[in-house]
Design a protein around this motif. Structure first.
Motif, short mmCIF file in Angstrom:
data_model
loop_
_atom_site.label_atom_id
_atom_site.label_comp_id
_atom_site.label_asym_id
_atom_site.label_seq_id
_atom_site.Cartn_x
_atom_site.Cartn_y
_atom_site.Cartn_z
N GLN A 166 0.83 -1.20 0.00
CA GLN A 166 0.00 0.00 0.00
C GLN A 166 0.87 1.26 0.00
OE1 GLN A 166 -3.27 0.08 -0.39
NE2 GLN A 166 -3.32 2.33 -0.30
N VAL A 167 1.97 1.23 0.80
CA VAL A 167 2.90 2.37 0.82
C VAL A 167 3.51 2.58 -0.57
CG1 VAL A 167 5.09 3.22 1.79
CG2 VAL A 167 3.41 2.12 3.28
N ARG A 168 3.87 1.45 -1.25
CA ARG A 168 4.45 1.53 -2.61
C ARG A 168 3.46 2.14 -3.58
NH1 ARG A 168 4.24 -2.12 -7.03
NH2 ARG A 168 6.08 -1.98 -8.40
N LYS A 169 2.21 1.72 -3.48
CA LYS A 169 1.17 2.21 -4.37
C LYS A 169 0.96 3.72 -4.22
CE LYS A 169 -3.74 1.50 -5.38
NZ LYS A 169 -4.95 0.71 -5.01
N GLU A 170 1.00 4.20 -2.96
CA GLU A 170 0.71 5.61 -2.69
C GLU A 170 1.89 6.53 -3.01
OE1 GLU A 170 -0.37 5.69 1.38
OE2 GLU A 170 -2.38 4.80 1.08
N PRO B 64 13.62 3.92 -6.49
CA PRO B 64 13.12 2.55 -6.72
C PRO B 64 11.99 2.18 -5.76
CG PRO B 64 15.25 2.50 -5.59
CD PRO B 64 14.99 3.93 -5.96
N TRP B 65 11.01 1.48 -6.32
CA TRP B 65 9.90 0.94 -5.52
C TRP B 65 9.64 -0.49 -6.00
CZ3 TRP B 65 8.04 3.54 -1.41
CH2 TRP B 65 8.30 4.91 -1.32
N PRO B 66 10.55 -1.40 -5.69
CA PRO B 66 10.42 -2.77 -6.22
C PRO B 66 9.23 -3.49 -5.57
CG PRO B 66 12.19 -2.65 -4.61
CD PRO B 66 11.74 -1.23 -4.85
N GLU B 67 8.74 -4.51 -6.31
CA GLU B 67 7.64 -5.28 -5.75
C GLU B 67 8.14 -6.15 -4.60
OE1 GLU B 67 5.56 -7.53 -8.63
OE2 GLU B 67 4.94 -5.80 -9.81
N ASP B 68 9.39 -6.62 -4.69
CA ASP B 68 9.95 -7.46 -3.61
C ASP B 68 11.10 -6.72 -2.95
OD1 ASP B 68 10.80 -9.35 -1.88
OD2 ASP B 68 11.45 -10.80 -3.41
N PRO B 69 10.85 -6.06 -1.84
CA PRO B 69 11.90 -5.26 -1.20
C PRO B 69 12.99 -6.11 -0.56
CG PRO B 69 9.94 -5.32 0.18
CD PRO B 69 9.56 -6.02 -1.12
N LEU B 70 12.70 -7.36 -0.29
CA LEU B 70 13.70 -8.19 0.39
C LEU B 70 14.83 -8.61 -0.54
CD1 LEU B 70 11.35 -10.43 2.60
CD2 LEU B 70 12.67 -8.42 3.28
N THR B 71 14.57 -8.61 -1.88
CA THR B 71 15.63 -9.02 -2.83
C THR B 71 16.21 -7.81 -3.54
OG1 THR B 71 13.97 -9.34 -4.54
CG2 THR B 71 14.57 -11.28 -3.20
N ALA B 72 15.66 -6.63 -3.26
CA ALA B 72 16.13 -5.42 -3.94
C ALA B 72 17.41 -4.91 -3.30
CB ALA B 72 15.05 -4.34 -3.88
N VAL B 73 18.16 -4.12 -4.08
CA VAL B 73 19.40 -3.53 -3.59
C VAL B 73 19.06 -2.28 -2.78
CG1 VAL B 73 21.59 -2.44 -4.23
CG2 VAL B 73 20.70 -4.38 -5.56
N ALA B 74 19.60 -2.23 -1.57
CA ALA B 74 19.34 -1.07 -0.70
C ALA B 74 20.17 0.12 -1.15
CB ALA B 74 19.68 -1.43 0.74
N SER B 75 19.51 1.29 -1.22
CA SER B 75 20.23 2.49 -1.62
C SER B 75 19.43 3.72 -1.23
CB SER B 75 20.46 2.51 -3.12
OG SER B 75 21.06 3.74 -3.51
N GLY B 76 20.16 4.79 -0.94
CA GLY B 76 19.49 6.04 -0.63
C GLY B 76 19.48 6.97 -1.83
N GLN B 77 19.90 6.47 -3.02
CA GLN B 77 20.02 7.31 -4.21
C GLN B 77 18.87 7.08 -5.18
OE1 GLN B 77 23.91 6.15 -5.64
NE2 GLN B 77 24.98 7.54 -4.20
#
Length: 835
Positions: free
Chosen positions: A801-805, A814-827
């Motif tokens: 829901q947070v991703r959708k909004e 980035p707003w990946p569907e699977d945050p657990l496999t995504a690369v963490a970044s503040g850029q």
């Protein structure tokens, strides 16, 4: 008039005598007129053998004592001074064969203090016990202790008219015998009058006398609150009944305690004319006024009441109690049926209190405490009091006695021992005795008389200068006017007579009057009333504020010696403490008179520039006589800071957020590992201040002190290492950025962009996994998106829901569907691709 043997008390005499053979205490309750003051003492006298000690019969008033003594002597057909003796403050009639002594209650306390076991006495009779003045309670307490510790053979008989005899018997653990009285019917008539605080009283009395004279030929007894009202009514009645007085068919008599014994006796003696007797409560009991058939009751009485602002008792006018009104009315029915005219309504009578206030509850207890100390013990728990004195009043009285050098550590000083033998208030006797050593004894007697008798000068404008009153008595002849004031001739003459009595009683050598020493003398009597100028008013030694009345003609100097303070509504909305009588004094006089009581006080205080200074003061109570300042040295500063921290706690220290954060971390560590980390609560830090705060204060200023290091100094090195490991300052994010842990929040908080937490499947913990951190997930614009202590739940349930909004709002991130496999970044996505 019936003989003594016809009095009602006759029927219970055998029982009284029998009980006294079995008990050493007894209560006899009998109404007025029963014969308890006359027949009972003579009956007891007959039972005593010639070898037995004396009977002491106590009366609350001098006039009652004198008349009772004469009636007892007449009952034995003897002259006063043979079997029957008399002792009052002003008169002593005794002989070698005297076996029964009538005395005022104050005398028995003095005798007990002087001779604790009073070997010459076998029995003490407390007559009219219901009147319960301060001497009554003191005399009974001392007599009971004498009986308990020294004389178990001493017998005590308490005779009362209106008190609850059964209750009294329980308190004293003794039998109670009740006798019937002898009185005729008294008709009560209510004549409500417009009497406002004693005003218009003479007119109300005039109306009642007119009614009484039209219906009765017997004597008229009029109860008034005090001497002022007696004189007022006497003048009014003498004017109205002038012709009858000249015809010698009617006469108006005053009857009060300030009259001589001869004057009082002339009122009591039977005369072939109708009398109008104007009296105080002196005539309420004990006195025999055989021809009185009418009583006029003003409904007012004057009682002694401690005035905190005066520091001594003052006479106040109050409504007489029901018991007092009933006793007054009874005087009209002693010899035949009579009438009582009450100058108030029946409804008001019903609203009145049952009994008059007890002296021990509202009187100045300084003389009382002096007597207890002279007896040998100031511990109230060692005495039997029917009414326990108020502890605050006792404390206030003992403090005054210490200031008067009468007590030291609750023990009587030699000076106090001397004062205990004098009949005056301790303030006045202290002043006279001390002044006598300075060749000012006579001047002190004059001042004491002025203070007890009242102001002899009447000013139209306010004048509080007591020295002017003293100067009046330096005149060879009393003038009608003095220093712009009208002289009250009657009061001035009473002051002169009182001076003569004091000089005679205290063996003071009569000399010159030194009015310029009034301030010094006043300080001796009222050491608690030295006043120092403060703003527009004054501060007393006790700290209480007061002020001169606006327009007072006395010159306002830095210091005053104050004798009288009262409250007034005339200076504003709120009542003020107004100085009524005082005298100018100099600081040197204070320092000379109270050198031993002046204290050198040093305090540390921050000035307006927050610089620490030493303030050295010479203080007398709350008065600051002198003051000097100088900068504090390092050790004094440290002592001051440690003391202030002890009193104020952590609020006193200039702590910033980082300092508070380390404190919060240490508190958390102690909570989760109490055996490993010390208590860092405010209480614990204050208690341990010498170990962690004092060493740092020794090397640096309190403002520049490293409080983090100071707090950590309470931990040894291994414990500090454990703290850093178990409660780290920062959390390493998947991006390898060190995110600060905020220990000022509960639970501790980590703030990070949501994209920096990709790949983090579980909530981070501290305290060896015991405490989950509160993760605040932020948008790319650093705005809060979510707060959670359950990150796994957030990714699964809330993230979609947070991703959708937010993916449209922050499309560059980035707003990946699977945050657990995504690369963490503040850029942004573009910057990530460039890498």
């Amino acid at each position: 008039m019936p003989t003594m043997t016809e009095l009602p008390i006759q029927t219970v005499l055998p029982e009284v005598i029998a009980k006294l053979e079995q008990h050493n205490r007894l209560v006899v309750q009998a109404p007025p007129g029963a014969g308890k003051s006359t027949l009972l003492p003579l009956a007891l006298l007959e039972t005593l053998s010639q070898n037995s000690g004396q009977i002491w019969l106590l009366e609350p008033r001098r006039l009652a004592a004198e008349q009772v003594a004469m009636r007892l002597a007449q009952g034995l057909n003897e002259a006063l001074g043979q079997s029957i003796g008399l002792m009052t403050g002003e008169r002593k009639v005794m002989g070698e064969d005297t076996r029964l002594v009538v005395m005022t209650e104050a005398i028995v306390s003095q005798r007990l203090i002087k001779e604790n076991d009073i070997p010459q006495c076998s029995m003490i009779l407390f007559d009219e016990f219901h009147e319960r003045n301060l001497h009554t309670d003191l005399g009974l307490a001392l007599a009971l202790q004498c009986q308990e510790y020294l004389r178990d053979d001493l017998q005590l008989l308490i005779m009362s008219a209106t008190l609850d005899g059964d209750s009294l018997g329980k308190q004293l653990n003794c039998p109670v015998i009740e006798s019937q009285g002898r009185s005729f019917d008294v008709a009560i008539e209510y004549h409500p009058q417009n009497i406002i605080q004693g005003q218009y009283l003479d007119q109300a009395v005039k109306n009642a006398v007119h009614t009484a004279l039209s219906k009765s030929t017997g004597d008229i007894l009029i109860f008034l609150p005090g001497i002022k009202e007696i004189r007022q009514c006497e003048n009014t009645l003498n004017t109205i009944y002038d012709s009858q007085i000249h015809q010698q068919t009617l006469k108006v008599f005053p009857l009060h305690g300030q009259l001589t014994a001869k004057q009082q006796q002339s009122v009591i003696n039977e005369q072939p004319i109708q009398k109008i007797i104007l009296t105080t409560d002196i005539a309420k009991t004990s006195l025999t006024l055989p021809n009185v058939t009418v009583v006029i009751d003003s409904g007012l009485e004057r009682v002694s009441q401690f005035n905190l602002r005066q520091g001594m008792d003052e006479l106040v006018t109050i409504k007489a109690s029901k018991a007092s009104a009933i006793q007054r009315a009874g005087r009209a029915g002693r010899v035949q049926a009579g009438t009582c005219y009450r100058l108030y309504s029946q409804e008001e009578f019903q609203r009145r209190r049952d009994f008059s206030p007890l002296a021990i509850e509202q009187s100045d207890l300084a003389p009382f405490c002096l007597s207890l100390a002279a007896w040998g013990n100031l511990d109230l728990n060692d005495y039997t009091f029917l009414t326990q004195p108020e502890s605050k009043q006792i404390a206030r009285s003992t403090q005054l006695l210490e200031q008067l050098q009468i007590l030291q550590s609750n023990q009587l000083t030699p000076h106090g021992r001397t004062l205990s033998q004098t009949p005056l208030h301790p303030r006045l006797s202290h002043m006279i005795i001390k002044a006598n050593h300075m060749q000012l004894g006579y001047s002190a007697c004059v001042l004491a008389a002025v203070l007890t008798e009242g102001d002899p000068l009447y000013y139209q404008d306010t004048n509080s200068d007591l020295q002017t009153r003293m100067q009046l008595f330096e005149q060879t002849k009393l003038p009608n006017f003095f220093e712009g004031a009208k002289v009250n001739a009657a009061k001035a003459q009473r002051i002169i007579q009182q001076v003569k009595r004091l000089v005679r009683t205290l063996d003071i050598k009569q000399g010159s009057l030194h009015s310029h020493q009034t301030g010094l003398l006043l300080m001796l009597a009222f050491p608690d009333r030295i006043a120092q100028q403060r703003g527009k008013g004054y501060r007393l030694r006790s700290g209480m504020g007061c002020q001169l009345f606006h327009g007072d003609s006395i010159k306002p100097t830095e210091y005053l010696a104050v004798a009288d303070i009262s409250q007034s509504q005339q200076q504003g909305q709120h009542a003020q403490s107004i100085i009524r009588l005082c005298c100018n004094i100099e600081r040197t006089e204070i320092e000379g008179a109270f050198a031993e009581q002046i204290k050198q006080v040093e305090t540390l205080q921050l000035n307006e520039k927050q610089q620490l200074q030493i303030i050295s003061r010479q203080q007398l109570g709350e008065l600051i006589l002198s003051e000097t300042t100088k900068p504090a040295d390092a050790s004094q500063k440290n002592a001051f800071y440690l003391q202030e921290f002890k009193q104020q706690g952590l609020e006193f220290l200039p702590l910033n957020e980082d300092h508070l954060a380390i404190l919060a971390k240490l508190a958390l560590a102690h909570e989760y590992f109490p055996d490993h980390f010390p208590d860092t609560s405010e209480t614990a830090l204050i208690k341990d201040r010498d170990n962690w705060l004092a060493p740092f204060l020794a090397t640096t200023n309190i403002k520049n002190l490293d409080y983090k290091q100071a707090f950590m100094s309470r931990l040894d090195w291994p414990t500090q290492q454990a703290l850093n490991q178990w409660f780290p300052d920062a959390l390493t994010l998947p991006t390898q950025r060190q995110a600060k842990i905020d220990y000022n929040e509960t639970p501790p908080v980590v703030r990070a962009k949501l994209q920096e937490c990709f790949g983090m499947s579980q909530s981070p913990t501290i305290a060896q996994g015991k405490l989950k951190l509160n993760l605040h997930l932020l948008s790319p614009a650093q705005r809060p998106l979510a707060m959670t202590q359950d990150l796994a739940f957030f990714w699964k349930e809330a993230y979609p829901q947070v991703r959708k909004e937010n993916r449209g709002r922050y499309a560059k991130h980035p707003w990946p569907e699977d945050p657990l496999t995504a690369v963490a970044s503040g850029q942004t996505k573009k910057r990530m691709e460039q890498k």
